[in-house]
Design a protein around this motif. Structure first.
Motif, PDB file in Angstrom:
ATOM      1  N   SER A  78       0.893  -1.132  -0.078  1.00 45.47           N
ATOM      2  CA  SER A  78      -0.005  -0.058  -0.072  1.00 45.47           C
ATOM      3  C   SER A  78       0.943   1.455  -0.024  1.00 45.47           C
ATOM      4  O   SER A  78       2.221   1.249   0.442  1.00 45.47           O
ATOM      5  N   LYS A  97       3.175   6.967   3.447  1.00 48.30           N
ATOM      6  CA  LYS A  97       3.586   5.695   4.278  1.00 48.30           C
ATOM      7  C   LYS A  97       3.293   4.662   3.250  1.00 48.30           C
ATOM      8  O   LYS A  97       2.600   4.377   2.347  1.00 48.30           O
ATOM      9  N   GLU A 152       4.130   0.551   2.342  1.00 45.07           N
ATOM     10  CA  GLU A 152       3.909  -0.672   3.241  1.00 45.07           C
ATOM     11  C   GLU A 152       4.428  -1.699   2.186  1.00 45.07           C
ATOM     12  O   GLU A 152       3.698  -1.776   1.057  1.00 45.07           O
ATOM     13  N   THR A 190       5.960  -5.696   1.300  1.00 46.23           N
ATOM     14  CA  THR A 190       6.298  -7.017   1.679  1.00 46.23           C
ATOM     15  C   THR A 190       7.484  -7.598   1.107  1.00 46.23           C
ATOM     16  O   THR A 190       7.421  -7.866  -0.208  1.00 46.23           O
ATOM     17  N   ASN A 232       9.653   0.717  10.459  1.00 51.42           N
ATOM     18  CA  ASN A 232       9.462  -0.314  11.526  1.00 51.42           C
ATOM     19  C   ASN A 232      10.515  -0.915  12.268  1.00 51.42           C
ATOM     20  O   ASN A 232      11.614  -0.748  11.751  1.00 51.42           O
ATOM     21  N   ARG A 239       7.721  -7.200   7.221  1.00 49.89           N
ATOM     22  CA  ARG A 239       7.215  -5.952   6.267  1.00 49.89           C
ATOM     23  C   ARG A 239       8.619  -4.910   6.357  1.00 49.89           C
ATOM     24  O   ARG A 239       9.166  -4.999   7.202  1.00 49.89           O
ATOM     25  N   GLU A 272       8.522  -0.529   6.302  1.00 46.87           N
ATOM     26  CA  GLU A 272       7.462   0.577   6.250  1.00 46.87           C
ATOM     27  C   GLU A 272       8.509   1.607   5.753  1.00 46.87           C
ATOM     28  O   GLU A 272       9.410   1.951   6.521  1.00 46.87           O
TER      29      GLU A 272
END
Length: 231
Positions: free
Chosen positions: A10, A20, A22, A24, A53, A60, A62
Protein backbone atom coordinates in the motif's frame (compact mmCIF):
# COMPACT_ATOMS: atom_id res chain seq x y z
CA UNK A 1 23.67 -5.71 3.35
CA UNK A 2 21.34 -7.75 1.18
CA UNK A 3 19.01 -7.00 -1.73
CA UNK A 4 15.39 -8.06 -1.38
CA UNK A 5 12.56 -7.74 -3.86
CA UNK A 6 9.47 -6.32 -2.21
CA UNK A 7 5.83 -6.20 -3.25
CA UNK A 8 4.05 -2.90 -2.71
CA UNK A 9 1.24 -3.60 -0.25
CA UNK A 10 0.00 0.00 0.00
CA UNK A 11 0.90 3.65 -0.48
CA UNK A 12 -1.18 6.00 1.65
CA UNK A 13 -0.85 9.73 2.38
CA UNK A 14 0.24 10.81 5.86
CA UNK A 15 0.20 14.52 4.94
CA UNK A 16 -0.18 16.44 1.69
CA UNK A 17 3.43 15.56 0.78
CA UNK A 18 4.41 12.55 2.93
CA UNK A 19 3.42 8.98 2.05
CA UNK A 20 3.45 5.80 4.11
CA UNK A 21 4.71 2.92 1.99
CA UNK A 22 4.05 -0.65 3.16
CA UNK A 23 6.22 -3.26 1.45
CA UNK A 24 6.19 -7.04 1.74
CA UNK A 25 9.65 -8.58 1.23
CA UNK A 26 9.94 -12.02 -0.36
CA UNK A 27 11.88 -13.12 2.77
CA UNK A 28 12.06 -11.52 6.24
CA UNK A 29 14.40 -8.53 6.20
CA UNK A 30 17.52 -8.47 8.36
CA UNK A 31 18.40 -5.05 9.79
CA UNK A 32 18.92 -3.18 13.05
CA UNK A 33 16.50 -0.55 14.37
CA UNK A 34 17.68 2.78 13.01
CA UNK A 35 19.22 1.48 9.81
CA UNK A 36 18.04 2.49 6.35
CA UNK A 37 17.18 0.89 3.03
CA UNK A 38 18.34 1.86 -0.46
CA UNK A 39 15.74 1.78 -3.23
CA UNK A 40 17.47 0.26 -6.25
CA UNK A 41 16.54 2.43 -9.23
CA UNK A 42 19.47 1.37 -11.42
CA UNK A 43 22.87 -0.28 -11.28
CA UNK A 44 24.44 2.90 -9.91
CA UNK A 45 21.29 4.63 -8.71
CA UNK A 46 20.37 3.71 -5.14
CA UNK A 47 18.29 6.09 -3.04
CA UNK A 48 18.24 5.97 0.80
CA UNK A 49 15.12 5.93 2.97
CA UNK A 50 14.92 5.25 6.70
CA UNK A 51 13.09 2.10 7.73
CA UNK A 52 10.20 3.12 9.97
CA UNK A 53 9.30 -0.25 11.46
CA UNK A 54 11.26 -2.00 14.20
CA UNK A 55 13.78 -4.76 13.53
CA UNK A 56 11.68 -7.38 15.32
CA UNK A 57 8.80 -6.58 12.94
CA UNK A 58 10.74 -7.75 9.90
CA UNK A 59 8.10 -9.45 7.78
CA UNK A 60 7.35 -6.03 6.31
CA UNK A 61 9.15 -2.80 5.47
CA UNK A 62 7.56 0.57 6.23
CA UNK A 63 8.90 3.77 4.70
CA UNK A 64 7.77 7.37 5.18
CA UNK A 65 8.63 9.18 1.95
CA UNK A 66 8.43 12.94 1.65
CA UNK A 67 7.76 13.89 -1.97
CA UNK A 68 6.86 17.55 -2.19
CA UNK A 69 6.38 19.02 -5.69
CA UNK A 70 9.72 19.20 -7.49
CA UNK A 71 11.34 16.45 -5.42
CA UNK A 72 11.99 14.06 -8.29
CA UNK A 73 14.49 12.07 -6.23
CA UNK A 74 11.70 10.69 -4.03
CA UNK A 75 8.86 11.17 -6.51
CA UNK A 76 10.44 8.84 -9.06
CA UNK A 77 10.70 6.07 -6.47
CA UNK A 78 7.02 6.43 -5.58
CA UNK A 79 6.10 6.47 -9.26
CA UNK A 80 7.97 3.21 -9.91
CA UNK A 81 6.33 1.57 -6.93
CA UNK A 82 2.89 2.58 -8.16
CA UNK A 83 3.53 1.56 -11.76
CA UNK A 84 5.35 -1.74 -11.19
CA UNK A 85 3.88 -2.81 -7.84
CA UNK A 86 7.30 -3.83 -6.56
CA UNK A 87 10.72 -2.46 -5.74
CA UNK A 88 14.13 -3.93 -4.93
CA UNK A 89 15.68 -2.70 -1.69
CA UNK A 90 19.20 -3.01 -0.37
CA UNK A 91 18.71 -3.49 3.37
CA UNK A 92 20.85 -2.89 6.45
CA UNK A 93 22.72 0.35 5.74
CA UNK A 94 23.98 2.79 8.37
CA UNK A 95 25.84 2.70 11.68
CA UNK A 96 23.44 4.91 13.67
CA UNK A 97 21.31 2.05 14.94
CA UNK A 98 20.00 1.54 18.49
CA UNK A 99 22.72 1.03 21.08
CA UNK A 100 21.75 -0.64 24.36
CA UNK A 101 24.34 0.88 26.68
CA UNK A 102 22.03 1.79 29.56
CA UNK A 103 22.18 5.58 29.15
CA UNK A 104 18.97 7.60 28.87
CA UNK A 105 18.11 8.30 25.25
CA UNK A 106 17.14 11.55 23.53
CA UNK A 107 15.78 11.17 20.00
CA UNK A 108 15.55 14.31 17.86
CA UNK A 109 13.69 14.24 14.56
CA UNK A 110 12.95 16.90 11.99
CA UNK A 111 10.17 16.19 9.48
CA UNK A 112 10.32 12.73 7.94
CA UNK A 113 13.53 12.11 9.89
CA UNK A 114 10.94 10.86 12.37
CA UNK A 115 10.84 7.50 10.58
CA UNK A 116 14.39 6.80 11.78
CA UNK A 117 13.49 7.54 15.39
CA UNK A 118 10.20 5.64 15.11
CA UNK A 119 12.04 2.39 14.38
CA UNK A 120 14.29 2.90 17.40
CA UNK A 121 11.36 3.83 19.63
CA UNK A 122 9.31 0.76 18.72
CA UNK A 123 12.30 -1.56 19.14
CA UNK A 124 13.06 -0.09 22.56
CA UNK A 125 9.49 -0.30 23.83
CA UNK A 126 9.20 -3.90 22.65
CA UNK A 127 12.47 -4.94 24.32
CA UNK A 128 11.25 -4.55 27.89
CA UNK A 129 14.22 -2.30 28.67
CA UNK A 130 12.97 0.51 30.94
CA UNK A 131 15.78 2.96 30.14
CA UNK A 132 14.16 6.41 29.77
CA UNK A 133 13.65 7.60 26.19
CA UNK A 134 12.47 11.04 25.11
CA UNK A 135 11.46 11.79 21.54
CA UNK A 136 11.48 15.39 20.32
CA UNK A 137 9.77 15.68 16.93
CA UNK A 138 9.78 19.02 15.16
CA UNK A 139 7.78 20.26 12.19
CA UNK A 140 6.98 23.58 10.61
CA UNK A 141 3.28 23.10 11.39
CA UNK A 142 1.32 20.84 13.73
CA UNK A 143 -0.08 18.96 10.72
CA UNK A 144 3.47 17.86 9.82
CA UNK A 145 3.58 15.71 12.98
CA UNK A 146 1.42 13.04 11.38
CA UNK A 147 1.63 10.41 14.14
CA UNK A 148 1.41 12.77 17.11
CA UNK A 149 -1.78 11.20 18.48
CA UNK A 150 -0.31 7.69 18.33
CA UNK A 151 2.89 8.85 20.04
CA UNK A 152 0.92 10.60 22.77
CA UNK A 153 -0.96 7.36 23.41
CA UNK A 154 2.31 5.40 23.54
CA UNK A 155 3.72 7.85 26.08
CA UNK A 156 0.63 7.42 28.24
CA UNK A 157 1.05 3.63 28.09
CA UNK A 158 4.81 3.57 28.82
CA UNK A 159 6.05 5.58 31.80
CA UNK A 160 9.67 5.51 30.57
CA UNK A 161 8.76 7.14 27.23
CA UNK A 162 8.19 10.89 26.85
CA UNK A 163 6.98 12.52 23.63
CA UNK A 164 7.64 16.21 23.01
CA UNK A 165 6.12 17.65 19.81
CA UNK A 166 7.61 20.97 18.68
CA UNK A 167 6.11 23.31 16.08
CA UNK A 168 8.06 26.08 14.41
CA UNK A 169 5.10 28.11 13.12
CA UNK A 170 2.27 27.56 15.59
CA UNK A 171 -1.29 28.74 15.17
CA UNK A 172 -3.49 29.99 17.99
CA UNK A 173 -4.79 26.47 18.75
CA UNK A 174 -1.32 25.07 19.50
CA UNK A 175 -0.59 24.65 23.20
CA UNK A 176 2.71 22.74 22.99
CA UNK A 177 6.34 23.70 22.53
CA UNK A 178 7.35 26.08 19.75
CA UNK A 179 10.55 26.99 17.92
CA UNK A 180 13.45 24.78 16.84
CA UNK A 181 13.23 21.18 17.96
CA UNK A 182 16.77 20.93 19.36
CA UNK A 183 16.19 24.05 21.47
CA UNK A 184 13.35 22.21 23.21
CA UNK A 185 15.78 19.41 24.10
CA UNK A 186 18.32 21.93 25.37
CA UNK A 187 15.67 23.59 27.51
CA UNK A 188 15.13 20.22 29.22
CA UNK A 189 18.78 19.12 29.48
CA UNK A 190 21.47 21.37 30.90
CA UNK A 191 24.02 18.53 30.68
CA UNK A 192 24.26 15.78 28.03
CA UNK A 193 27.29 14.06 29.56
CA UNK A 194 25.42 10.87 30.45
CA UNK A 195 22.89 10.81 27.59
CA UNK A 196 22.69 9.07 24.23
CA UNK A 197 21.43 11.27 21.39
CA UNK A 198 19.98 10.03 18.09
CA UNK A 199 19.23 12.62 15.43
CA UNK A 200 17.65 12.60 11.96
CA UNK A 201 16.60 15.46 9.74
CA UNK A 202 18.30 17.95 7.48
CA UNK A 203 22.10 17.91 7.58
CA UNK A 204 22.08 21.51 8.81
CA UNK A 205 20.01 20.50 11.85
CA UNK A 206 22.27 17.53 12.62
CA UNK A 207 25.34 19.76 12.54
CA UNK A 208 23.77 22.29 14.91
CA UNK A 209 22.75 19.51 17.30
CA UNK A 210 26.29 18.16 17.31
CA UNK A 211 27.83 21.59 17.89
CA UNK A 212 25.40 22.74 20.58
CA UNK A 213 25.10 19.47 22.49
CA UNK A 214 28.84 18.78 22.65
CA UNK A 215 29.18 22.16 24.34
CA UNK A 216 26.91 20.73 27.03
CA UNK A 217 28.96 17.60 27.57
CA UNK A 218 27.69 15.19 24.92
CA UNK A 219 30.38 12.64 24.10
CA UNK A 220 31.07 11.86 20.45
CA UNK A 221 30.59 8.14 21.06
CA UNK A 222 27.07 8.79 22.35
CA UNK A 223 25.90 10.76 19.29
CA UNK A 224 24.24 8.80 16.48
CA UNK A 225 22.92 9.92 13.10
CA UNK A 226 23.51 8.91 9.51
CA UNK A 227 24.28 12.52 8.61
CA UNK A 228 27.54 12.38 10.56
CA UNK A 229 29.09 10.11 7.96
CA UNK A 230 28.91 13.08 5.58
CA UNK A 231 29.34 16.23 7.68
Amino acid sequence: MSEIKCKVASITPLTDVVYKVELTPTTPATFKAGQYAMAVMGEKDMRPFSIANAAFDNSRIELHIGAEPGNNYAGEVLARMREEGEITLSIGHGDAFLQNNGLPMVLIAGGTGFSYTYSILQEHLNSGDKTPLTLYWGGKHASDLYLADELTALAQAHSHFTFVPVVEFANDDWTGRTGWVHHAAMADHADFTNVQVYVAGRFEMSKVVRDDFTQRGLKQENLFGDAFAFI
